[in-house]
Design an enzyme around this catalytic site. Sequence first.
Site, PDB file in Angstrom:
ATOM      1  N   LYS A  18       3.303  -8.765  11.651  1.00 36.86           N
ATOM      2  CA  LYS A  18       3.381  -9.002  10.203  1.00 36.86           C
ATOM      3  C   LYS A  18       4.232  -7.916   9.555  1.00 36.86           C
ATOM      4  CE  LYS A  18       1.502  -7.876   6.449  1.00 36.86           C
ATOM      5  NZ  LYS A  18       2.684  -7.989   5.554  1.00 36.86           N
ATOM      6  N   PRO A  19       5.489  -8.259   9.250  1.00 38.92           N
ATOM      7  CA  PRO A  19       6.339  -7.274   8.578  1.00 38.92           C
ATOM      8  C   PRO A  19       5.912  -7.105   7.121  1.00 38.92           C
ATOM      9  CG  PRO A  19       7.493  -9.372   8.792  1.00 38.92           C
ATOM     10  CD  PRO A  19       6.171  -9.538   9.502  1.00 38.92           C
TER      11      PRO A  19
ATOM     12  N   CYS B  90       8.600   8.745   7.075  1.00 39.12           N
ATOM     13  CA  CYS B  90       7.316   9.445   7.178  1.00 39.12           C
ATOM     14  C   CYS B  90       7.484  10.841   7.761  1.00 39.12           C
ATOM     15  CB  CYS B  90       6.357   8.615   8.011  1.00 39.12           C
ATOM     16  SG  CYS B  90       7.059   8.138   9.583  1.00 39.12           S
TER      17      CYS B  90
ATOM     18  N   GLU C 237      -0.457   4.668  12.343  1.00 38.30           N
ATOM     19  CA  GLU C 237       0.642   5.611  12.085  1.00 38.30           C
ATOM     20  C   GLU C 237       0.828   5.646  10.579  1.00 38.30           C
ATOM     21  OE1 GLU C 237       2.175   7.331  14.317  1.00 38.30           O
ATOM     22  OE2 GLU C 237       1.617   6.318  16.167  1.00 38.30           O
TER      23      GLU C 237
ATOM     24  N   ALA D 111      -3.549   5.126   2.557  1.00 38.09           N
ATOM     25  CA  ALA D 111      -4.545   4.314   1.835  1.00 38.09           C
ATOM     26  C   ALA D 111      -4.753   2.973   2.542  1.00 38.09           C
ATOM     27  CB  ALA D 111      -4.083   4.093   0.403  1.00 38.09           C
ATOM     28  N   THR D 112      -3.668   2.384   3.049  1.00 36.70           N
ATOM     29  CA  THR D 112      -3.790   1.121   3.794  1.00 36.70           C
ATOM     30  C   THR D 112      -4.563   1.352   5.083  1.00 36.70           C
ATOM     31  OG1 THR D 112      -1.633   0.535   2.898  1.00 36.70           O
ATOM     32  CG2 THR D 112      -2.467  -0.838   4.684  1.00 36.70           C
TER      33      THR D 112
ATOM     34  N   ALA E 253       3.591  -3.907   9.965  1.00 37.94           N
ATOM     35  CA  ALA E 253       4.719  -2.965   9.849  1.00 37.94           C
ATOM     36  C   ALA E 253       5.071  -2.663   8.389  1.00 37.94           C
ATOM     37  CB  ALA E 253       5.928  -3.550  10.575  1.00 37.94           C
ATOM     38  N   PRO E 254       5.670  -1.497   8.145  1.00 36.78           N
ATOM     39  CA  PRO E 254       6.064  -1.102   6.786  1.00 36.78           C
ATOM     40  C   PRO E 254       7.509  -1.518   6.473  1.00 36.78           C
ATOM     41  CG  PRO E 254       6.425   0.724   8.243  1.00 36.78           C
ATOM     42  CD  PRO E 254       5.977  -0.428   9.119  1.00 36.78           C
ATOM     43  N   TRP E 255       7.952  -1.211   5.254  1.00 31.74           N
ATOM     44  CA  TRP E 255       9.281  -1.652   4.822  1.00 31.74           C
ATOM     45  C   TRP E 255      10.370  -0.615   5.071  1.00 31.74           C
ATOM     46  CZ3 TRP E 255      10.545   2.218   1.645  1.00 31.74           C
ATOM     47  CH2 TRP E 255       9.569   2.793   0.827  1.00 31.74           C
TER      48      TRP E 255
ATOM     49  N   GLU F  57       2.809  12.329  -0.748  1.00 35.41           N
ATOM     50  CA  GLU F  57       4.006  11.703  -0.204  1.00 35.41           C
ATOM     51  C   GLU F  57       4.806  11.057  -1.340  1.00 35.41           C
ATOM     52  OE1 GLU F  57       3.421   8.315   2.437  1.00 35.41           O
ATOM     53  OE2 GLU F  57       4.697   9.311   3.891  1.00 35.41           O
TER      54      GLU F  57
END
Length: 502
Positions: free
Chosen positions: A180-181, A289, A255, A236-237, A154-156, A388
């Site tokens: 995994k945050p 996003c 996503e 990129a990730t 997950a993203p921040w 972005e």
Amino acid sequence: MSHENHTFYLWINGQKVAGSEGRTFWVTNPATEEPVYEVHEATLNDVERAVQAAKTAFLDGRWSKLPLAERQARLNRFADLLEAHQDEIVEAESRQSGKPVKLVRYSDFPFSVDNLRYFAGQLRALEGQAQAEYNGAHSSWIRREPVGVVAGIAPWNYPIMMAIWKLAPALAAGNTMILKPASITPVTALMLGPIAQEAGIPDGVLNIIAGPGRIIGQALVEHPDVAMISLTGDTATGRQIMAAGAHRVKRLHLELGGKAPAIVLDDANLEAAIRGIAVGSLVNSGQDCTAATRAYVHRSRYQDFLDGIAQVYREVRLGDPLNLSTDLGPVVSQAQWQKIDSYVTNAATMGGRIVLGGGRPEHLPRGHYYQPTLITDVEQHWPIVQEEVFGPVLVVLPFDTDAEALAKANDVEYGLASSVWTENLRRGLWFSRELQFGEVWLNDHLPLTSEMPHGGVKQSGFGHDLSRYSLDEYTTVKHVMADMDNETVKGWHFTILGDVPE
Ligand code: NAD
């Protein structure tokens, strides 16, 4: 808050555990720049422990083989208990991310709880194709089965909401998982472990580990016992994960980033467009996003739009995120602040006009605050229009024809969200067909609902969160075919054994 409440452990196999090397790291409050939470850091050993716990829990069926009504009841209880813990989760979310509590309490949090309840209900409606004897001699049917061990990364930007978007469909479908945050905002995800346990989610079904993505995230992606990776993060990730998962042909759900256009046609309700695009661009300090990042405005309305949105931007109240009347908090980190500022500075250097904002607000000397920023006189191919930025920054460009607006809106590598503002339904529907984005809003920008899918095309990734589409992705489709005639020598055996029948 006691010291114990400041320290967060990993959650593996139903227990709070320290990282195997005893290392911890600090989470900083972006509004005060002070360390607020100490978090145990997972190592590769902890990845192994978490994967083995999830694998064992999956194989013995302690979750996947529960009657569906029971699985539903426990997920609903999880949602109820989350609500009971609302205050502490909302506060921690705000402290770790800088989000205004107003946004978390009235949007992220209730939407997360609703999402959990939605999937708890949906899991009882999973179905396959009707059984039938398609070739006469056999009966066929479809089994929808869980995938196995899922890693949710997950993203921040929406820590609690993204954690729930990952775990709700994965658990509803009967999988076990490792969540995994993001390392800079792991706290509210780590709070979920004991709550899930109290709700009756069996130990080992949900494991939560925090640590650097390029080490422990990567290890999850490469692990042979992890069947699926569900990432929300940067494009990129996503590319790195695709490459790392390739040698095991890993199932992926990606996503990724976005660069949403908002197109204002000549017949738009201008007041609604100004307000809607202001909100759509500034939500979560633009770290969204789906945020409106590029406004394409018909030349006949361009100046009025610019004046109007500048006025709304000026009224936005930046300040302490814990204050319920704060509209906008800081951005998440100094690194993010620098990234935003370098895009803005670069646009100005290239000849763009900063109509409003740019840089830090004078009245807030501390914290990673960035002013709402409006930029014009930019060109379509510039980085500020193409890439972005992930900050409270909107570029505004004029257009003359619908075809020009469409071409420019589609002319980015991303394809997540978009909006069109018009009073003419036919024109709106034409745009909704032609826009190359996974989401198109007509006369609004941002709203999502648990029942409807959220996902991108192009470099915004593939797969969907929310909705029945998401549940499908966390399952596999198995075709079972049974011989119904019980004949030893079957009519088609001659194709391998013996001669063609006369
Ligand atoms: P990020 O890609 O830096 O990190 C996302 C997660 O991936 C983190 O948990 C990180 O630790 C992990 N990670 C990083 N490198 C990894 C690797 N090599 N292997 C495995 N895991 C790894 O993204 P971020 O900066 O946290 O979040 C912002 C991004 O997320 C933006 O691009 C935004 O558009 C995107 N986002 C997309 C959606 C969507 O629904 N499409 C929603 C929210 C955010």
